[in-house]
Write an enzyme that holds these catalytic residues in place. Structure first.
Site, PDB file in Angstrom:
ATOM      1  N   GLY B  10      47.977  48.379  44.610  1.00 38.72           N
ATOM      2  CA  GLY B  10      47.180  47.307  44.004  1.00 38.72           C
ATOM      3  C   GLY B  10      45.844  47.801  43.488  1.00 38.72           C
ATOM      4  CB  ALA B  11      44.474  48.492  40.316  1.00 39.24           C
ATOM      5  N   GLY B  12      43.348  45.683  42.493  1.00 42.10           N
ATOM      6  CA  GLY B  12      42.385  44.580  42.518  1.00 42.10           C
ATOM      7  C   GLY B  12      41.045  45.085  43.027  1.00 42.10           C
ATOM      8  CE1 TYR B  13      36.389  41.925  41.233  1.00 38.38           C
ATOM      9  CE2 TYR B  13      37.989  40.327  42.034  1.00 38.38           C
ATOM     10  CZ  TYR B  13      37.023  40.691  41.114  1.00 38.38           C
ATOM     11  OH  TYR B  13      36.704  39.861  40.087  1.00 38.38           O
ATOM     12  CB  VAL B  81      54.818  47.135  45.307  1.00 41.29           C
ATOM     13  CG1 VAL B  81      55.312  47.424  46.723  1.00 41.29           C
ATOM     14  CG2 VAL B  81      53.724  48.118  44.911  1.00 41.29           C
ATOM     15  CD  GLU B 170      33.716  29.841  40.655  1.00 41.69           C
ATOM     16  OE1 GLU B 170      34.653  30.642  40.518  1.00 41.69           O
ATOM     17  OE2 GLU B 170      32.530  30.189  40.794  1.00 41.69           O
ATOM     18  CD  GLN B 319      29.366  38.717  49.054  1.00 44.48           C
ATOM     19  OE1 GLN B 319      28.666  38.744  50.056  1.00 44.48           O
ATOM     20  NE2 GLN B 319      29.469  37.638  48.314  1.00 44.48           N
TER      21      GLN B 319
END
Lengths: 403, 403
Positions: B10-13, B81, B170, B319
């Site tokens: 995974g290339a998330g945060y 994956v 949001e 964060q």
């Protein structure tokens, strides 16, 4: 003596050109000019193929009616025309009833589906600026959905364009440029997309020079567009279209988008107006009046005029509509003054069919042109229409200047 | 000795921050780092509400993975994956099988529909960048269709947003700004559009300061957004949603668009991985390892950590995911060197919930802020995430600088 009322229905090329010419020729005290139009804007119906493909934004192909009319001379009414009765001189609209001393009908074209099952329900049509926007959004939504679905249905990425006439070919030209952009925007591999043009007639762009037609087809094919010619659409379904390929041979093309761009007819209100007509088009007198109704003029797509040289009707183009409008404005002034009307003589400057932003084919003043030269000529024609209606200010605001 | 393989899924945060920290700490000869991700880009999952409403373009909320990884140290594999088995150390992907000495699972969240009938089929979900694009296009297509149809179905212009938590609010904030633009673009009268937020819980933004929540609701209501709180969605259909308003009282809201923004869970692959989990989230050890598997780290939305001060889980934010990743990178290096791992200690800087481009509410370092100040702080937070992953170059390329 009461001032005559000139009632103009429609703010397309014909109606709007009539009004801007009338406001030059008629003093504010000489006549009441009323323009009735469904929207408060005029749209360039000859640019809708670009808005449909998404190569121009909808706001680029339209402008406000109030930007080109002189409001001290013309009363603009935003309303839908519901019925025309030339015998009682009553025009029913969503803003009430109107009457007239002189009537100009410029209500434009409607799509013609020739009774083919399902077309009115499952095919989109390049009918007006809203419909064009819907086609653009429909295609984009199909691409977006393909990108998200777990089991990908590649048929979402198939676009069938019904008709290889002027509208169909111009739309295909834009799609040819737009598809690679869409693939990039929506992460869709180019080879998954299929654009198929289906035409019932045995040829592409009837009436055009065969060498030019060959050029057009070759250019579009080089962008991956497929042609199925001489194969009528016999049915449209929610899944796609069924086409007839031979005596008892049919092929179903599964497609997420079907755009019908084959055939137009006049506005249906003409049929119940009391004026003699053929599929909502009126074979007008030489001075553009409706036969039997000397106070009614027909302009643009609802007017049928035979080009006697070739014994075929003139095509319903913006060019001819605007030329007719100039004559109609003069003829109304002549009638008010008790003078003779003049005959409309079209000045055919040529036809250019766009094949996307930088390519086109054209027959201009008898010369055959292709490629960049034809594409520049197409923009000159588009800009000329703006200039004729709104002068330099409109040209600067809406003109096409990227060559 | 064989170089250890560090496999990051995974290339998330979380995943991407792990990799960029590893490539700083590890020499090219010390370990093989492999990053596997479905797409060749990272997307800002905290910005998806903007892409969904159409206030940011999809390409603005994503960037190429190769722009931030050092390809001499990290091997990037674009693959999905398919299965994780930590007992056999086998990871099945669409690009073949991988094994590892150290595994980092950063596969992000999935939407949670709580078994409500029809939601998975008829509601759109702000799940990823493709889904966000589809929501934008879906809404635009509804507006375009309303403008063209003869008998106008005003329910096309109704948007139901399920959930008044962070994501829902949001998204509503962006819609509040976008709707007037859409009305202009599509010639839709503003009063025809209805945006309804439906929430099962008896409050908006649980966990936020009540005064800030009141501010948020007032601001959104002033933009015409309706709230139906304490009224669970019990069913979604192709026509809209059915909500429960009382013991035996139900109301059907007909809506052209239903967006489900209530509840997330961990990635379903966790459930069959062999790791103990609760709804695909793993209660990690203090050093971010999976219990019982000292070579497996969990980062981001799939990691469950209890904030002992309030005895509630930390919220799954970008964060915290990025802070966890910094610790994980250090801990992997420590394990390779035979040193002790360190404990992860979150440094909570605060939370800002956007209410559209120029408005927000926030609790930052214990201070409650609203309006422009909070909105600027939100952009600072968004920009900080870019800076932490890609440094100044990425910040300049993708940062939010319009204040």
């Amino acid at each position: 003596m009461k001032r005559p009322t000139i009632l103009v229905l429609g703010a397309g090329y014909g109606g709007l050109t009539t009004v801007v010419n009338l406001q030059k020729l008629v003093g504010a005290d000489d006549a009441d000019i009323i323009l009735v139009n469904k929207n408060d804007y005029h749209y360039e119906s000859t640019w809708l193929h670009e808005a449909s493909a998404g190569t121009l934004r909808p706001d680029q192909v339209r402008y406000d009616v109030k930007d080109v009319i002189n409001s001290s001379k013309v009363k603009f009414v935003q309303a839908t025309v519901d019925a025309i009765d030339v015998n009682t001189k009553k025009i029913a609209t969503s803003a009430g009833e109107f009457t007239y001393d002189y009537l100009v009908i410029g209500l434009g074209f409607e799509g013609e589906t020739f009774g083919i099952t399902g077309l009115d329900k499952y095919a989109l049509s390049i009918a007006n600026v809203n419909a064009a926007r819907q086609i653009r959004d429909h295609i984009e939504y199909q691409f977006a959905t393909w990108s998200t679905e777990e089991v990908r249905d590649d048929a979402r990425l198939t676009i069938v364009v019904g008709g290889a006439g002027f509208s169909g070919i111009e739309f295909l030209g834009e799609l040819g440029n737009r598809i690679p952009e869409l693939c990039k925007e929506y992460d869709v591999p180019k080879e998954k997309v299929r654009v198929v043009c289906v035409e019932a007639a045995p040829m592409v762009l009837p009436g055009f020079d065969p060498a030019l037609v060959e050029y057009a087809v070759r250019q579009l094919e080089s962008k991956g567009i497929e042609f199925s010619i001489g194969t009528p659409v016999v049915e449209a379904t929610p899944e796609g279209v069924n086409i007839k390929k031979g005596e008892d041979e049919f092929e179903f093309i599964k497609a997420g988008t079907v755009v019908w761009a084959a055939g137009v007819r006049g506005n249906r209100l003409i049929e119940s107006s009391g004026i003699e007509n053929m599929r909502a088009r009126v074979k007008v007198e030489k001075d553009m009046r409706a036969p039997g109704f000397p106070d009614v003029f027909i302009v643009g797509d609802c007017a049928l005029m035979i080009n006697e040289e070739v014994n075929r009707p003139y095509p319903p183009t913006a060019q001819i509509a605007m030329q007719q409008a100039v004559t109609i404005a003069k003829n109304i002034v002549a009638l008010i003054k008790g003078n003779e009307t003049e005959e409309f003589v079209p000045a055919l400057k040529g036809t250019v069919c766009s094949l996307g932003e930088h390519d086109a084919i054209g027959d201009v003043m008898g010369k055959k042109i292709t490629g960049t030269k034809a594409s520049i000529m197409k923009k000159v024609i588009d800009n000329r229409a703006l200039y004729m209606i709104g002068g330099v200010p409109l040209l600067l605001k809406k003109g096409k200047f990227t060559l």
